[in-house]
Motif scaffolding. Sequence first.
Motif, PDB file in Angstrom:
ATOM      1  N   MET A 249      43.909-122.688  49.116  1.00 42.78           N
ATOM      2  CA  MET A 249      43.699-123.656  48.053  1.00 42.78           C
ATOM      3  C   MET A 249      44.800-124.698  48.080  1.00 42.78           C
ATOM      4  SD  MET A 249      42.634-121.266  44.893  1.00 42.78           S
ATOM      5  CE  MET A 249      41.228-120.192  45.012  1.00 42.78           C
ATOM      6  N   ALA A 250      44.425-125.908  47.829  1.00 40.48           N
ATOM      7  CA  ALA A 250      45.357-127.015  47.972  1.00 40.48           C
ATOM      8  C   ALA A 250      46.383-127.055  46.856  1.00 40.48           C
ATOM      9  CB  ALA A 250      44.585-128.331  47.989  1.00 40.48           C
ATOM     10  N   SER A 251      47.616-127.375  47.231  1.00 46.31           N
ATOM     11  CA  SER A 251      48.604-127.761  46.236  1.00 46.31           C
ATOM     12  C   SER A 251      48.357-129.210  45.874  1.00 46.31           C
ATOM     13  CB  SER A 251      50.023-127.623  46.800  1.00 46.31           C
ATOM     14  OG  SER A 251      50.340-126.275  47.049  1.00 46.31           O
ATOM     15  N   MET A 252      49.000-129.671  44.810  1.00 46.83           N
ATOM     16  CA  MET A 252      48.799-131.055  44.384  1.00 46.83           C
ATOM     17  C   MET A 252      50.110-131.802  44.392  1.00 46.83           C
ATOM     18  SD  MET A 252      47.212-132.512  40.859  1.00 46.83           S
ATOM     19  CE  MET A 252      47.304-134.269  40.521  1.00 46.83           C
ATOM     20  N   VAL A 253      50.091-133.016  44.914  1.00 50.95           N
ATOM     21  CA  VAL A 253      51.263-133.876  44.858  1.00 50.95           C
ATOM     22  C   VAL A 253      51.541-134.210  43.403  1.00 50.95           C
ATOM     23  CG1 VAL A 253      52.239-136.087  45.514  1.00 50.95           C
ATOM     24  CG2 VAL A 253      50.781-134.870  47.113  1.00 50.95           C
ATOM     25  N   CYS A 254      52.759-133.976  42.956  1.00 48.04           N
ATOM     26  CA  CYS A 254      53.115-134.252  41.567  1.00 48.04           C
ATOM     27  C   CYS A 254      53.287-135.743  41.355  1.00 48.04           C
ATOM     28  CB  CYS A 254      54.393-133.520  41.193  1.00 48.04           C
ATOM     29  SG  CYS A 254      54.935-133.832  39.516  1.00 48.04           S
ATOM     30  N   ALA A 255      52.468-136.320  40.493  1.00 50.65           N
ATOM     31  CA  ALA A 255      52.497-137.767  40.286  1.00 50.65           C
ATOM     32  C   ALA A 255      53.758-138.244  39.592  1.00 50.65           C
ATOM     33  CB  ALA A 255      51.286-138.183  39.451  1.00 50.65           C
TER      34      ALA A 255
ATOM     35  N   LEU B 255      46.175-108.897  49.437  1.00 45.24           N
ATOM     36  CA  LEU B 255      46.040-107.549  49.991  1.00 45.24           C
ATOM     37  C   LEU B 255      47.367-107.116  50.601  1.00 45.24           C
ATOM     38  CD1 LEU B 255      44.123-105.173  50.721  1.00 45.24           C
ATOM     39  CD2 LEU B 255      43.625-106.392  52.859  1.00 45.24           C
ATOM     40  N   ASN B 256      47.817-105.934  50.259  1.00 40.78           N
ATOM     41  CA  ASN B 256      49.081-105.404  50.778  1.00 40.78           C
ATOM     42  C   ASN B 256      50.253-106.342  50.519  1.00 40.78           C
ATOM     43  OD1 ASN B 256      47.788-103.090  51.840  1.00 40.78           O
ATOM     44  ND2 ASN B 256      47.246-104.199  53.703  1.00 40.78           N
ATOM     45  N   GLY B 257      50.180-107.046  49.384  1.00 40.44           N
ATOM     46  CA  GLY B 257      51.289-107.903  48.989  1.00 40.44           C
ATOM     47  C   GLY B 257      51.288-109.289  49.615  1.00 40.44           C
ATOM     48  N   TYR B 258      50.198-109.664  50.323  1.00 44.26           N
ATOM     49  CA  TYR B 258      50.144-110.968  50.994  1.00 44.26           C
ATOM     50  C   TYR B 258      48.813-111.662  50.717  1.00 44.26           C
ATOM     51  CZ  TYR B 258      54.475-110.171  53.512  1.00 44.26           C
ATOM     52  OH  TYR B 258      55.793-109.970  53.809  1.00 44.26           O
ATOM     53  N   HIS B 259      48.884-113.003  50.614  1.00 45.05           N
ATOM     54  CA  HIS B 259      47.699-113.816  50.391  1.00 45.05           C
ATOM     55  C   HIS B 259      47.152-114.330  51.721  1.00 45.05           C
ATOM     56  CE1 HIS B 259      48.413-114.223  45.997  1.00 45.05           C
ATOM     57  NE2 HIS B 259      49.698-114.235  46.335  1.00 45.05           N
ATOM     58  N   GLY B 260      45.825-114.262  51.867  1.00 44.90           N
ATOM     59  CA  GLY B 260      45.128-114.916  52.965  1.00 44.90           C
ATOM     60  C   GLY B 260      44.254-116.001  52.366  1.00 44.90           C
ATOM     61  N   ASP B 261      44.370-117.243  52.845  1.00 45.34           N
ATOM     62  CA  ASP B 261      43.775-118.411  52.181  1.00 45.34           C
ATOM     63  C   ASP B 261      42.965-119.216  53.191  1.00 45.34           C
ATOM     64  OD1 ASP B 261      43.212-120.467  50.455  1.00 45.34           O
ATOM     65  OD2 ASP B 261      45.283-121.090  50.144  1.00 45.34           O
ATOM     66  N   THR B 262      41.695-119.496  52.851  1.00 43.52           N
ATOM     67  CA  THR B 262      40.831-120.212  53.783  1.00 43.52           C
ATOM     68  C   THR B 262      39.665-120.860  53.048  1.00 43.52           C
ATOM     69  OG1 THR B 262      39.491-119.981  55.810  1.00 43.52           O
ATOM     70  CG2 THR B 262      39.408-118.156  54.246  1.00 43.52           C
ATOM     71  N   SER B 263      39.078-121.887  53.630  1.00 40.03           N
ATOM     72  CA  SER B 263      37.866-122.472  53.055  1.00 40.03           C
ATOM     73  C   SER B 263      37.020-123.101  54.148  1.00 40.03           C
ATOM     74  CB  SER B 263      38.202-123.507  51.974  1.00 40.03           C
ATOM     75  OG  SER B 263      38.493-124.778  52.532  1.00 40.03           O
TER      76      SER B 263
END
Length: 372
Positions: A1-7, A215-223
């Motif tokens: 999931m995308a982070s956002m540039v802070c305006a 899972l097991n303390g780690y995030h897997g991120d995809t789209s």
Amino acid sequence: MASMVCASSTSRFSSSFWGCALCRSHSSSSFVKLSSEIAMPGLGHQSLGALLILSKKKSGFAELLFNKRCQEKLVEESRRQHLKLQQGKVSSRLPVPKHIPRPPYVGSSEAPPFLDQFQIQDAEGIERIRISGKLAARVRDYAGTLVKPGVTTDEIDKEVHKMIIDAGAYPSPLGYGGFPKSVCTSVNECICHGIPDSRPLQDGDIINIDVTVYLNGYHGDTSKTFYCGTVDDDAKQLVEVTREALDKAIAICGPGVEFKKIGATINEIADRYRYGVVEHFVGHGVGAVFHSAPSILHNRNNQPGRMVVGQTFTIEPMLTMGSIRDVMWNDNWTVVTADGGLSAQFEHSLLITESGVEILTPLLTKCQTRPS
């Protein structure tokens, strides 16, 4: 999931996929104002003043005007092909069995603070994030098999939720800063962070399904962006070019490579087709922490820093058929293009290795079905 540039600062990036508290507190009109510059292919945001300067060069201005008209024509055509996205009814939050470990942020309505550090994995960390990444990829591809006309995004969310908890994992978006669902479903003009709801998918829709598992303390991120039924050629081209942009950006990664080369690679491909590259939302470090440094800009930039062995992060370009200006709905999550033009996105979690780069959320060769 995308982070956002802070305006609120051009040098600061939000830790969350929805933006810092200051950004999130802005009204929808604030987002339009922030993006009130005109986006031109190959030039990023250009203010009206900059256009006046460019107009002194007659041929340059003519080219800009031609490109803008081409964008407008594509957007108008897409509007005729797709009904304007409307908010549906959001169902109740789904339960997660108590025995499944939660990320630290669950239970708080506030997103965790930004971790301004790279996540460099040791041997154990690499094995753990590989496992979470592969699960995320299986869930993503299974979710894609559910995309059919008449199916609601809420139904997709329920199936994704069940597959994740059946694997003993936690759906990372659920409860992140108050996000109410287990997956993000972004349809047509939705750039990112769409909340699954009661709206049935329509023949000809495109939909990005953004999956993250803990899972097991780690995030897997995809789209991945999927087709619903019969999709028109213009929409298909946008999706395939976005896929190509991600693939080419991944291909240049490796130890010592400058992060800014990612944005340069993506922008060059988008320029060929006069597509916009979304700037407000960026890739991010991923691992034991959902979002961290580095912030991966997908447009041309002068971001400092180089990749190092053991580092894990995402690349997740969002390309638009028209303007890159965005508007946030009053749910404080869903972000759509201001002009109603289509948007597409693809994302992988990556590991920098001594020999190059490893995709932690690989595309699977066969359609996945949920284990019974």
